[in-house]
Design a protein around this motif. Structure first.
Motif, PDB file in Angstrom:
ATOM      1  N   LEU A 287       0.558  -1.400   0.108  1.00  0.00           N
ATOM      2  CA  LEU A 287       0.161  -0.103  -0.105  1.00  0.00           C
ATOM      3  C   LEU A 287       0.840   1.245   0.006  1.00  0.00           C
ATOM      4  CD1 LEU A 287      -2.743  -0.936   2.729  1.00  0.00           C
ATOM      5  CD2 LEU A 287      -3.121  -0.469   0.214  1.00  0.00           C
ATOM      6  N   ALA A 288       1.793   1.259   0.847  1.00  0.00           N
ATOM      7  CA  ALA A 288       2.590   2.600   0.863  1.00  0.00           C
ATOM      8  C   ALA A 288       4.104   2.457   0.589  1.00  0.00           C
ATOM      9  CB  ALA A 288       2.409   2.911   2.501  1.00  0.00           C
ATOM     10  N   ILE A 300       3.986  10.245   5.589  1.00  0.00           N
ATOM     11  CA  ILE A 300       2.639  11.031   5.785  1.00  0.00           C
ATOM     12  C   ILE A 300       3.183  12.687   6.087  1.00  0.00           C
ATOM     13  CG2 ILE A 300       0.752  11.488   7.440  1.00  0.00           C
ATOM     14  CD1 ILE A 300       0.702   8.258   7.475  1.00  0.00           C
ATOM     15  N   ALA A 301       4.002  12.937   6.879  1.00  0.00           N
ATOM     16  CA  ALA A 301       4.332  14.229   7.436  1.00  0.00           C
ATOM     17  C   ALA A 301       4.769  15.184   6.311  1.00  0.00           C
ATOM     18  CB  ALA A 301       5.487  14.019   8.398  1.00  0.00           C
ATOM     19  N   ARG A 302       5.326  14.404   5.117  1.00  0.00           N
ATOM     20  CA  ARG A 302       5.646  14.996   3.897  1.00  0.00           C
ATOM     21  C   ARG A 302       4.670  15.205   2.938  1.00  0.00           C
ATOM     22  NH1 ARG A 302       9.957  11.090   4.029  1.00  0.00           N
ATOM     23  NH2 ARG A 302       8.906  10.030   2.524  1.00  0.00           N
ATOM     24  N   GLY A 303       3.390  14.653   3.313  1.00  0.00           N
ATOM     25  CA  GLY A 303       2.190  14.691   2.623  1.00  0.00           C
ATOM     26  C   GLY A 303       1.942  13.670   1.515  1.00  0.00           C
ATOM     27  N   ASP A 304       2.709  12.549   1.706  1.00  0.00           N
ATOM     28  CA  ASP A 304       2.562  11.464   0.963  1.00  0.00           C
ATOM     29  C   ASP A 304       1.287  10.748   0.677  1.00  0.00           C
ATOM     30  OD1 ASP A 304       2.641   9.046  -0.406  1.00  0.00           O
ATOM     31  OD2 ASP A 304       4.873   8.910  -0.345  1.00  0.00           O
ATOM     32  N   GLU A 305       0.478  11.051  -0.407  1.00  0.00           N
ATOM     33  CA  GLU A 305      -1.064  10.305  -0.391  1.00  0.00           C
ATOM     34  C   GLU A 305      -0.930   8.910  -0.055  1.00  0.00           C
ATOM     35  OE1 GLU A 305      -3.507  12.208  -3.392  1.00  0.00           O
ATOM     36  OE2 GLU A 305      -3.032  14.266  -2.471  1.00  0.00           O
ATOM     37  N   ALA A 307       0.988   6.977   1.408  1.00  0.00           N
ATOM     38  CA  ALA A 307       1.230   6.497   2.820  1.00  0.00           C
ATOM     39  C   ALA A 307       0.469   6.871   3.792  1.00  0.00           C
ATOM     40  CB  ALA A 307       2.535   7.263   3.226  1.00  0.00           C
ATOM     41  N   MET A 308      -0.619   7.951   3.282  1.00  0.00           N
ATOM     42  CA  MET A 308      -1.666   8.276   4.098  1.00  0.00           C
ATOM     43  C   MET A 308      -2.796   7.124   3.956  1.00  0.00           C
ATOM     44  SD  MET A 308      -2.438  12.373   3.432  1.00  0.00           S
ATOM     45  CE  MET A 308      -1.110  13.524   3.754  1.00  0.00           C
ATOM     46  N   LEU A 309      -2.982   6.698   2.822  1.00  0.00           N
ATOM     47  CA  LEU A 309      -4.050   5.709   2.366  1.00  0.00           C
ATOM     48  C   LEU A 309      -3.559   4.353   3.197  1.00  0.00           C
ATOM     49  CD1 LEU A 309      -6.519   4.827   1.199  1.00  0.00           C
ATOM     50  CD2 LEU A 309      -5.415   4.212  -0.998  1.00  0.00           C
ATOM     51  N   GLY A 310      -2.529   4.193   3.002  1.00  0.00           N
ATOM     52  CA  GLY A 310      -1.941   2.764   3.647  1.00  0.00           C
ATOM     53  C   GLY A 310      -2.219   2.778   5.155  1.00  0.00           C
ATOM     54  N   PHE A 311      -1.929   3.928   5.771  1.00  0.00           N
ATOM     55  CA  PHE A 311      -2.085   3.952   7.205  1.00  0.00           C
ATOM     56  C   PHE A 311      -3.585   3.917   7.599  1.00  0.00           C
ATOM     57  CE2 PHE A 311      -2.578   6.361  11.342  1.00  0.00           C
ATOM     58  CZ  PHE A 311      -1.740   5.796  12.016  1.00  0.00           C
ATOM     59  N   GLU A 312      -4.548   4.693   6.698  1.00  0.00           N
ATOM     60  CA  GLU A 312      -5.757   4.541   7.039  1.00  0.00           C
ATOM     61  C   GLU A 312      -6.485   3.135   6.792  1.00  0.00           C
ATOM     62  OE1 GLU A 312      -7.405   7.574   4.409  1.00  0.00           O
ATOM     63  OE2 GLU A 312      -6.310   9.354   5.606  1.00  0.00           O
ATOM     64  N   VAL A 313      -5.957   2.692   5.734  1.00  0.00           N
ATOM     65  CA  VAL A 313      -6.413   1.302   5.849  1.00  0.00           C
ATOM     66  C   VAL A 313      -5.916   0.287   6.827  1.00  0.00           C
ATOM     67  CG1 VAL A 313      -6.156  -0.982   4.098  1.00  0.00           C
ATOM     68  CG2 VAL A 313      -6.417   1.362   3.205  1.00  0.00           C
ATOM     69  N   TYR A 314      -4.749   0.379   7.355  1.00  0.00           N
ATOM     70  CA  TYR A 314      -4.102  -0.155   8.330  1.00  0.00           C
ATOM     71  C   TYR A 314      -5.119  -0.007   9.573  1.00  0.00           C
ATOM     72  CZ  TYR A 314      -0.573  -1.731  11.885  1.00  0.00           C
ATOM     73  OH  TYR A 314       0.239  -2.333  12.783  1.00  0.00           O
ATOM     74  N   VAL A 315      -5.503   1.269   9.800  1.00  0.00           N
ATOM     75  CA  VAL A 315      -5.985   1.387  11.148  1.00  0.00           C
ATOM     76  C   VAL A 315      -7.521   1.103  10.949  1.00  0.00           C
ATOM     77  CG1 VAL A 315      -7.000   3.606  12.536  1.00  0.00           C
ATOM     78  CG2 VAL A 315      -4.678   3.459  11.867  1.00  0.00           C
TER      79      VAL A 315
END
Length: 408
Positions: A287-288, A300-305, A307-315
C-alpha cells in the motif's frame, strides 16, 4: 539458580536465550544466522546482574563472530563454544530444561509438551500446515536434543493458546468433508504472546484473570488481535495460516478469495505468484511502499498520499476487529497493545480506538504519547475500559511453560 534455555529456530538461523527462572532474569542471549552460507554469523550477549531494583537484565557484553556454519548441529556447537568462552558456562551450570518455540501444533497440541520421538514425528507431519516453520523448528529441536541429551525438552506451540476456540469460531463455511480431510480450519497464531500479555495485564491491574474480558493487539510486522475471556482465547484474527486478519507489514490480511481467482484467470498469475503477492508484497509494503511504520509516518508528514491511504487502511482494519471482538465478548475490561508497533506507535493506538467512545474507551493523549517503557496505562482515569501498553516477552513465557511441563 534454575536455568532454562529457550530456542527459536528458523530455516537458516536460530535465536536463543538463557534465563534464570528463580528471578526470571535473562543471563545471556544470542543469534546464529546464515546457516548453510559460505560465511555464517554468531552473536552472543551476556547480561550483568542488576545491583538493585527489580530483577531486570542489563547489557554487559556482546561478541560477534563470522565463520562457516554448515547446519543447525554445527550452529549449536558454535553456541556452546560462546557460552563456554564468554559465559555463563553451561558445563558448570547446565540448563534444567530446554524450551522450543514451534509454530504449528494443529489440533493435536494444546499445551506445552515434553518432546519425545513420537512428538517429533507429529511436528514433522504437521509441517504440511506450516511448511516454512515446522521443519525449521524441528531442525532446532533435533540439534538441541543432541547437544543436551540428558535434560527435558519442551515444545511450546504458537497455536496452543487458541485451542479454546469454539467450533463456531474456528470452522470455515466450506464443504465439511473437504475441510475435515485436509484439516482446514482456523488455528490462530501469536498465542504465546497473547497469553503472556493477558496474564501480565491481569497481574498489573491486581485483578483475577478469570474475571477479565480482554482484547490484545499484537502489532509487529506480523499482526494479530485476540479476544480473551477469563484467560481463554475465544476469537482471533489469524486463521488457517498467519495470512488472515489484520493488515500487516507485507501480508494482505483479509481479502476476498475471488480476487485471487480473478488474478489467476485474467493476469495469468500462478499459485506461487499469488502466494508471494499476498504474503510478501502486500500489506503496508504494497500500500505505502514500506513495511516500517516509522517510514510511513515520516512520508505522511511530507504529505505522501499513498502513505496516508496505507495508514488509514491499516487503522480501519484494527477498528473493525476491535468492534467485532467487543461484540463477541459483550464488552471489554482491558485492551492491550504489544509488540514493535503496538508498543511504540502512539498514532496507531489512538487511531485504532478513536471511534470506541460508545464502549467507554477513552485514550489519554498525554499518557499515550509519553516516551515511557514498561507496562503502563494510556487510558483516562474516567475510561470504562483500561487501555494498556504491555511489552511482550515470548521467551519468558516459553521458559515459564517449559519449566512447568518439565517438572514432575
Amino acid at each position: 539458580m534454575t536455568p532454562v534455555l529457550v530456542i527459536n529456530s528458523g530455516s537458516s538461523s536460530f535465536k536463543y536465550q538463557l534465563l534464570d527462572m528463580d528471578t526470571e532474569r535473562t543471563l545471556a542471549s544470542g543469534l546464529v544466522e546464515r546457516i548453510g552460507d559460505a560465511l555464517g554469523v554468531a552473536r552472543h550477549t551476556v547480561y550483568a546482574a542488576p545491583t538493585d531494583g527489580p530483577a531486570a537484565a542489563f547489557l554487559d557484553a556482546t561478541r560477534t563472530r563470522e565463520l562457516p556454519i554448515a547446519d543447525h548441529t554445527a550452529g549449536f556447537g558454535v553456541m556452546l563454544e560462546a557460552f563456554e568462552s564468554d559465559g555463563p558456562s553451561l558445563t558448570d551450570s547446565p540448563p534444567g530444561a530446554v524450551g522450543h518455540r514451534v509454530v504449528h501444533g494443529g489440533a493435536r497440541f494444546f499445551e506445552p509438551t515434553l518432546i519425545t520421538p513420537l512428538v517429533e514425528i507429529n511436528i514433522d507431519e504437521l509441517a504440511v500446515l506450516a511448511p516454512l516453520h515446522n521443519p525449521a523448528n524441528l531442525a532446532g529441536i533435533r540439534a538441541a536434543r543432541a547437544a543436551f541429551p540428558d535434560v527435558p525438552h519442551v515444545a511450546v506451540f504458537d497455536t496452543a493458546f487458541h485451542q479454546t476456540l469454539s467450533p463456531a469460531a474456528y470452522t470455515y463455511a466450506i464443504d465439511a468433508e473437504i475441510a475435515a480431510s485436509h484439516r482446514i480450519r482456523r488455528y490462530g497464531f501469536h498465542g504465546t504472546s497473547h497469553k503472556f500479555v493477558s496474564d501480565a495485564a491481569a497481574a498489573f491491574l491486581g485483578r483475577p484473570l478469570s474475571e477479565l474480558k480482554q482484547i490484545v493487539f499484537h502489532l509487529g510486522n506480523g499482526a494479530s488481535v485476540t479476544a480473551i475471556d477469563g484467560g481463554r482465547s475465544i476469537d482471533t484474527s489469524m486463521g488457517f495460516t498467519p495470512l488472515e486478519g489484520l493488515v500487516m507489514g507485507t501480508r494482505s490480511g483479509d481479502i476476498d478469495p475471488a480476487a485471487l481467482f480473478h488474478l489467476s484467470r485474467r493476469a495469468g498469475m500462478s499459485i506461487d505468484e499469488l502466494d508471494d503477492l499476498v504474503n510478501r508484497r502486500s500489506g503496508l509494503l504494497g500500500l505505502a511502499g514500506s513495511n516500517d511504520l516509522r517510514d510511513i509516518r515520516a512520508a505522511i508528514a511530507r504529505g505522501d498520499e499513498r502513505a496516508m491511504l496505507g495508514f488509514e487502511v491499516y487503522v480501519h482494519r484494527l477498528r473493525s476487529y476491535a468492534g467485532a471482538y467487543l461484540a463477541q465478548l459483550g464488552g471489554a475490561d482491558v485492551i492491550s497493545f504489544t509488540a514493535g508497533v503496538g508498543e511504540n506507535a502512539p498514532a496507531v493506538r489512538a487511531g485504532a480506538l478513536a471511534t470506541l467512545g460508545f464502549a467507554g474507551v477513552e485514550i489519554d493523549p498525554v499518557r499515550n504519547e509519553a516516551p515511557e517503557r514498561g507496562i503502563r496505562i494510556i487510558s483516562t482515569d474516567a475510561s470504562a475500559v483500561t487501555v494498556l501498553v504491555v511489552p511482550t516477552d515470548e521467551e519468558l513465557e516459553i521458559a515459564r511453560q517449559t519449566l512447568g511441563a518439565a517438572r514432575p
